[in-house]
Design an enzyme around this catalytic site. Structure first.
Site, PDB file in Angstrom:
ATOM      1  N   TYR A 190     -19.648  15.368  18.030  1.00 51.43           N
ATOM      2  CA  TYR A 190     -18.799  16.515  17.713  1.00 51.43           C
ATOM      3  C   TYR A 190     -17.343  16.135  17.469  1.00 51.43           C
ATOM      4  CZ  TYR A 190     -16.788  16.615  22.455  1.00 51.43           C
ATOM      5  OH  TYR A 190     -16.122  16.298  23.613  1.00 51.43           O
TER       6      TYR A 190
ATOM      7  N   GLU B  70       0.816  -1.222   0.000  1.00 50.74           N
ATOM      8  CA  GLU B  70       0.000   0.000   0.000  1.00 50.74           C
ATOM      9  C   GLU B  70       0.852   1.275   0.000  1.00 50.74           C
ATOM     10  OE1 GLU B  70      -2.984  -0.335  -0.573  1.00 50.74           O
ATOM     11  OE2 GLU B  70      -4.044  -1.757   0.692  1.00 50.74           O
TER      12      GLU B  70
ATOM     13  N   HIS C  91     -12.642  -1.949   2.759  1.00 55.38           N
ATOM     14  CA  HIS C  91     -11.209  -2.117   3.024  1.00 55.38           C
ATOM     15  C   HIS C  91     -10.835  -1.791   4.478  1.00 55.38           C
ATOM     16  CE1 HIS C  91      -6.940  -1.534   1.122  1.00 55.38           C
ATOM     17  NE2 HIS C  91      -6.866  -2.016   2.351  1.00 55.38           N
TER      18      HIS C  91
ATOM     19  N   HIS D 224      -7.125  -2.314   9.366  1.00 48.62           N
ATOM     20  CA  HIS D 224      -8.350  -3.051   9.043  1.00 48.62           C
ATOM     21  C   HIS D 224      -9.132  -3.294  10.333  1.00 48.62           C
ATOM     22  CE1 HIS D 224      -6.234  -4.946   5.260  1.00 48.62           C
ATOM     23  NE2 HIS D 224      -6.335  -3.628   5.192  1.00 48.62           N
TER      24      HIS D 224
ATOM     25  N   TYR E 297      -7.456  22.988  19.910  1.00 47.00           N
ATOM     26  CA  TYR E 297      -7.767  21.910  20.870  1.00 47.00           C
ATOM     27  C   TYR E 297      -6.517  21.101  21.220  1.00 47.00           C
ATOM     28  CZ  TYR E 297      -9.889  17.608  22.665  1.00 47.00           C
ATOM     29  OH  TYR E 297     -10.233  16.515  23.433  1.00 47.00           O
TER      30      TYR E 297
ATOM     31  N   HIS F  86      -2.575   2.925   8.255  1.00 42.93           N
ATOM     32  CA  HIS F  86      -3.715   2.243   7.626  1.00 42.93           C
ATOM     33  C   HIS F  86      -4.004   0.976   8.415  1.00 42.93           C
ATOM     34  CE1 HIS F  86      -6.240   0.049   4.909  1.00 42.93           C
ATOM     35  NE2 HIS F  86      -5.294  -0.811   4.576  1.00 42.93           N
TER      36      HIS F  86
END
Length: 209
Positions: free
Chosen positions: A111, A71, A153, A92, A206, A90
């Site tokens: 929020y 990937e 995915h 799963h 924040y 990334h």
């Protein structure tokens, strides 16, 4: 720079205890110089050592004994397009995958969606894993965002560093679970455009000391 690679390995190993991954699925990278380090393909994270981590250039070439994650393209393209991104993750994870298989954006039911840069977390169009088409779809879904779902995915996040990327992934999976659970009871009440605009403005500062 073994310390950078060691930090990358530690982040990869944190995925399973955090409920984000099982086995060798998913991948993590961190920007380094004019390229990036990325987890190798098909190797258990608990066996990785620094020399297993390939260094990739933005032209797609790599240095090292191991092949990079399949990937690598959306990692490369995020670094090339967005200089503020220092790490990409990334995974799963089960609830993100569940929603991604419905090909749904996550709406402003809470929020904390604003933490990812807008009033939704988008779901990118489906494309074959590891393909340039998937990377193109992911970058489009992540425009002005720190995260997206990848249809059928998983999830994809981009942070300023490894710590933020991991925190964003954990937060996104938690929100996916909350949205999934709320949908079992009915249609969640969504925050309005004005309410989300107010939250997004507040998130600009924040968590900053």
């Amino acid at each position: 720079m073994a310390d950078v690679r060691d930090a990358l390995i530690a982040t990869a190993r944190a995925l399973q205890p955090a409920g984000l991954n099982k086995g060798t699925s998913g991948n993590v990278s961190v920007r380094h110089g004019n390229g990036f380090y990325i987890t190798p393909t098909g190797m258990p994270y608990d066996r990785l050592v620094a020399d297993d981590i390939p260094l990739m250039a933005l032209d797609g070439s790599h240095v090292g004994a191991r092949k990079p994650s399949s990937e690598w393209r959306f990692h490369r393209d995020l670094y090339a397009a967005r200089p503020e991104v220092g790490a990409v993750l990334h995974a799963h994870s089960p609830f993100a995958v569940s929603l991604a298989c419905l090909r749904r954006d996550i709406p402003p039911f809470h929020y904390m969606i604003a933490r990812f840069g807008g009033d939704t977390v988008r779901c990118a169009d489906y494309a074959l894993f590891g393909s340039q088409a998937l990377s193109d779809a992911a970058l489009l879904a992540m425009r002005d965002r720190k995260a997206c779902l990848l249809a059928n995915h998983g999830l994809l996040v981009a942070g300023r560093d490894l710590d933020e990327a991991l925190a964003l992934a954990i937060e996104l999976e938690e929100l996916c679970e909350q949205y999934w659970r709320a949908c079992q009871l009915g249609a969640p009440v969504l925050l309005s455009d004005d309410e989300m605009t107010e939250v997004i403005a507040k998130f600009a500062g924040y968590g900053q000391q």
